[in-house]
Design a protein around this motif. Sequence first.
Motif, PDB file in Angstrom:
ATOM      1  N   UNK A 140       0.850  -1.180   0.000  1.00 36.98           N
ATOM      2  CA  UNK A 140       0.000   0.000   0.000  1.00 36.98           C
ATOM      3  C   UNK A 140       0.888   1.233   0.000  1.00 36.98           C
ATOM      4  N   UNK A 141       0.798   2.005  -1.061  1.00 38.66           N
ATOM      5  CA  UNK A 141       1.598   3.214  -1.199  1.00 38.66           C
ATOM      6  C   UNK A 141       0.740   4.453  -1.036  1.00 38.66           C
ATOM      7  N   UNK A 142       0.928   5.426  -1.915  1.00 36.71           N
ATOM      8  CA  UNK A 142       0.135   6.644  -1.821  1.00 36.71           C
ATOM      9  C   UNK A 142       0.553   7.665  -2.852  1.00 36.71           C
ATOM     10  N   UNK A 143      -0.383   8.545  -3.205  1.00 28.27           N
ATOM     11  CA  UNK A 143      -0.122   9.555  -4.218  1.00 28.27           C
ATOM     12  C   UNK A 143       0.998  10.509  -3.856  1.00 28.27           C
ATOM     13  N   UNK A 144       1.235  10.708  -2.550  1.00 25.88           N
ATOM     14  CA  UNK A 144       2.300  11.612  -2.122  1.00 25.88           C
ATOM     15  C   UNK A 144       3.682  11.063  -2.457  1.00 25.88           C
ATOM     16  N   UNK A 145       3.754   9.786  -2.827  1.00 25.42           N
ATOM     17  CA  UNK A 145       5.025   9.216  -3.290  1.00 25.42           C
ATOM     18  C   UNK A 145       5.394   9.783  -4.647  1.00 25.42           C
ATOM     19  N   UNK A 152       4.656  17.256   5.849  1.00 32.71           N
ATOM     20  CA  UNK A 152       4.994  15.872   6.199  1.00 32.71           C
ATOM     21  C   UNK A 152       6.010  15.227   5.254  1.00 32.71           C
ATOM     22  N   UNK A 153       7.172  15.849   5.075  1.00 32.52           N
ATOM     23  CA  UNK A 153       8.156  15.341   4.107  1.00 32.52           C
ATOM     24  C   UNK A 153       8.656  13.947   4.429  1.00 32.52           C
ATOM     25  N   UNK A 154       8.792  13.646   5.732  1.00 29.61           N
ATOM     26  CA  UNK A 154       9.291  12.328   6.129  1.00 29.61           C
ATOM     27  C   UNK A 154       8.281  11.242   5.770  1.00 29.61           C
ATOM     28  N   UNK A 155       6.985  11.538   5.878  1.00 28.94           N
ATOM     29  CA  UNK A 155       5.946  10.578   5.494  1.00 28.94           C
ATOM     30  C   UNK A 155       5.910  10.399   3.976  1.00 28.94           C
ATOM     31  N   UNK A 156       5.973  11.531   3.241  1.00 29.24           N
ATOM     32  CA  UNK A 156       5.992  11.444   1.776  1.00 29.24           C
ATOM     33  C   UNK A 156       7.127  10.537   1.295  1.00 29.24           C
ATOM     34  N   UNK A 159       6.513   6.781   1.490  1.00 32.65           N
ATOM     35  CA  UNK A 159       5.641   6.259   0.441  1.00 32.65           C
ATOM     36  C   UNK A 159       6.433   6.045  -0.850  1.00 32.65           C
ATOM     37  N   UNK A 160       7.321   6.990  -1.161  1.00 30.71           N
ATOM     38  CA  UNK A 160       8.160   6.833  -2.345  1.00 30.71           C
ATOM     39  C   UNK A 160       9.042   5.596  -2.224  1.00 30.71           C
ATOM     40  N   UNK A 161       9.556   5.353  -1.035  1.00 29.43           N
ATOM     41  CA  UNK A 161      10.391   4.169  -0.817  1.00 29.43           C
ATOM     42  C   UNK A 161       9.587   2.893  -1.016  1.00 29.43           C
ATOM     43  N   UNK A 182       1.963  -2.197  -6.362  1.00 28.08           N
ATOM     44  CA  UNK A 182       1.555  -1.168  -5.408  1.00 28.08           C
ATOM     45  C   UNK A 182       0.115  -0.761  -5.683  1.00 28.08           C
ATOM     46  N   UNK A 183      -0.676  -0.631  -4.627  1.00 22.35           N
ATOM     47  CA  UNK A 183      -1.961   0.057  -4.719  1.00 22.35           C
ATOM     48  C   UNK A 183      -1.773   1.397  -4.024  1.00 22.35           C
ATOM     49  N   UNK A 184      -2.057   2.466  -4.751  1.00 28.54           N
ATOM     50  CA  UNK A 184      -1.762   3.818  -4.280  1.00 28.54           C
ATOM     51  C   UNK A 184      -3.059   4.590  -4.034  1.00 28.54           C
ATOM     52  N   UNK A 185      -3.543   4.615  -2.785  1.00 27.30           N
ATOM     53  CA  UNK A 185      -4.794   5.325  -2.498  1.00 27.30           C
ATOM     54  C   UNK A 185      -4.613   6.839  -2.494  1.00 27.30           C
ATOM     55  N   UNK A 186      -5.699   7.528  -2.792  1.00 26.48           N
ATOM     56  CA  UNK A 186      -5.749   8.969  -2.593  1.00 26.48           C
ATOM     57  C   UNK A 186      -6.288   9.250  -1.211  1.00 26.48           C
ATOM     58  N   UNK A 187      -7.111  10.279  -1.094  1.00 29.11           N
ATOM     59  CA  UNK A 187      -7.706  10.636   0.199  1.00 29.11           C
ATOM     60  C   UNK A 187      -8.893   9.718   0.469  1.00 29.11           C
ATOM     61  N   UNK A 188      -8.739   8.846   1.443  1.00 33.84           N
ATOM     62  CA  UNK A 188      -9.758   7.858   1.777  1.00 33.84           C
ATOM     63  C   UNK A 188     -10.439   8.256   3.080  1.00 33.84           C
ATOM     64  N   UNK A 189     -11.750   8.254   3.078  1.00 34.34           N
ATOM     65  CA  UNK A 189     -12.492   8.645   4.274  1.00 34.34           C
ATOM     66  C   UNK A 189     -12.459   7.541   5.318  1.00 34.34           C
ATOM     67  N   UNK A 190     -12.269   7.910   6.558  1.00 35.25           N
ATOM     68  CA  UNK A 190     -12.306   6.972   7.671  1.00 35.25           C
ATOM     69  C   UNK A 190     -12.620   7.782   8.931  1.00 35.25           C
TER      70      UNK A 190
END
Length: 265
Positions: A140-145, A152-156, A159-161, A182-190
Amino acid sequence: MDLKLKGKRALVTGSSSGLGEAIAKLLASEGATVIIHGRNSEKAGEVVNAILNAGGLAELAIGDLSTDEGADAVATAALKSGQIDILVNNAGETSHKSWGEATTEDWLSIYNNNVVSYVRMVQRIVPQMKKLGWGRVIHIGGGLAIQPIKEQPHYNATLAARHNMSVSLARSLKDSGSTSNVVSPGAIINPMVEEWLQNAAPKFGWGTDPEEIKYKAVQELIPNDTGRFGEPQEVAGAVAYLCSSFADYISGSVLRVDGGTIRCL
């Protein structure tokens, strides 16, 4: 559609709640035996019971993946009753600290939790997967990768890693019958996101109606082509597809589930 997952065994890390729980429940509904992982045995046990009560098959694996000992415990529990055909690396943490707030210790901690924890499970699960002649690894990755923001640069970076290591793993799985994607979610509601939106609404002038708040948040913060937040089940559907035999020819890819938030070829 039958995804042909009956008889498969899937370990989904971080599946005691949230996105991981949605993924695990969908895989179980498709006939896979799902190993539910978490650090809290009570919460993870509730997910196991929910799957069993729905007629599915589920087992429990408790451990902290931020340590080698915890990863050993999870792998041992997961493999106790049989092989693991599917590994979904989902567990991790988020942080909203800025460049000025995130210390070097914060960078090291989040890298360990979000990247090295994935590596730990790959090292413990994939070798036996190769011997099976068929397997699936989903990160599970993310668009910020792909398009990082200033916050949140450390979090971004983690995700790239994840994206990078998944492609490297795909190359190493050549001719093994196993794939890595990789599945790369965007903004997911929770619930956590909903709570943040309610707290942030007065600052941004989004009103008080929950649906209006979500709509305005999307328009101002995460504009996308669908005009809404994603749902956990939509990410779970992408994971399930990549786990299926219909995705045999897909490896080293990034499947974005973000409503068109990330705009690149």
